[in-house]
Design an enzyme around this catalytic site. Structure first.
Site, short mmCIF file in Angstrom:
data_model
loop_
_atom_site.label_atom_id
_atom_site.label_comp_id
_atom_site.label_asym_id
_atom_site.label_seq_id
_atom_site.Cartn_x
_atom_site.Cartn_y
_atom_site.Cartn_z
CG HIS A 108 16.82 53.53 18.29
ND1 HIS A 108 15.51 53.89 18.03
CD2 HIS A 108 16.75 52.37 19.01
CE1 HIS A 108 14.69 52.99 18.57
NE2 HIS A 108 15.43 52.05 19.17
CD GLU A 109 19.87 49.93 19.55
OE1 GLU A 109 19.85 49.61 20.76
OE2 GLU A 109 18.94 49.64 18.77
CG HIS A 133 17.15 51.90 23.69
ND1 HIS A 133 15.90 52.19 24.19
CD2 HIS A 133 16.96 51.50 22.40
CE1 HIS A 133 14.98 51.97 23.24
NE2 HIS A 133 15.60 51.57 22.15
#
Length: 236
Positions: free
Chosen positions: A23-24, A27
């Site tokens: 997820h990170e 980003h």
């Protein structure tokens, strides 16, 4: 496959930590595509957990949820961005914010496709795959060289955890990813409306807690979770 034991906790923790890292990473990788290399300089474009974990949010809270057999809640260190470097601020904010939840949806889809592959190749029966959410015993515990149960548990957790991360983070409550998307859309429609919405940001955490305690949070994300589960399992 019933109850909580050490093996389930370990598998769930690995699935949760890996999903947070993806997820990170999503980003950080996406913001660089729009001209902001802050994530790269901070070492966030990696799947190495050391770059992303928060001791409380990535380790303590998830383990407490897994051991207690309840709601798995946690977070990683947020990826810092520099909007002044974005080539198109509105589009960039929407895409960068959506990248994390989209990556989790892709992980859930990948887990379902692995299950499909196991069924098609005869590694695991379709009934066992569909029964893993109801806690039914395996028809053939020795399938996959005796690893059928941990494989199913891990893939089940990958599906549930990633759907949870995707749906939860897309809620338009600050500081969740969905709030940045809504703020960008409001900036196009009405700047005063966007500013009024942004004034809620300092209270976002308390709004999440209140919505959780009142059951409002469950009323929103559980139907969405069921929708995506039905959609994904239609592929099996």
């Amino acid at each position: 496959m019933q109850g909580i034991h050490l093996g389930n906790v370990v598998l769930g923790f690995v699935a949760f930590l890996f999903s947070l890292c993806v997820h990170e990473f999503a980003h950080a990788w996406t913001t660089e595509r729009f001209g902001d290399d802050t994530g790269r300089y901070q070492g966030r474009i990696t799947l190495d957990p050391r770059a992303h974990i928060d001791p409380i949010g990535s380790i303590l809270f998830p383990l407490l949820g897994l051991v207690g057999g309840g709601f798995i809640f946690g977070w990683a260190k947020p990826v810092e961005v520099n909007p002044s470097r974005w080539k198109n601020k509105v589009v960039a904010n929407i895409v960068v914010s959506a990248a994390g939840p989209i990556s989790n949806l892709l992980l859930a889809l990948g887990a379902v496709l692995l299950l499909k592959l196991l069924v098609v190749t005869g590694g695991i029966g379709r009934g066992d795959v569909l029964g893993m959410f109801s806690g039914r015993e395996l028809a053939d515990p020795q399938a996959l060289l005796g690893l059928a149960e941990p494989v199913l548990i891990f893939l089940r957790m990958m599906i549930v955890i990633n759907l949870l991360l995707a749906v939860f983070n897309m809620l338009p409550i600050p500081p969740l990813d969905g709030s940045h998307i809504l703020s960008s859309l409001l900036s196009v429609v009405s700047v005063p409306l966007m500013e009024a919405y942004e004034s809620l940001r300092p209270y976002g955490f308390f709004i999440i807690i209140l919505a959780s305690l009142t059951g409002l949070l469950s009323l929103i994300y559980l139907p969405l979770m069921r929708f995506f589960l039905v959609l994904l399992f239609s592929l099996l």
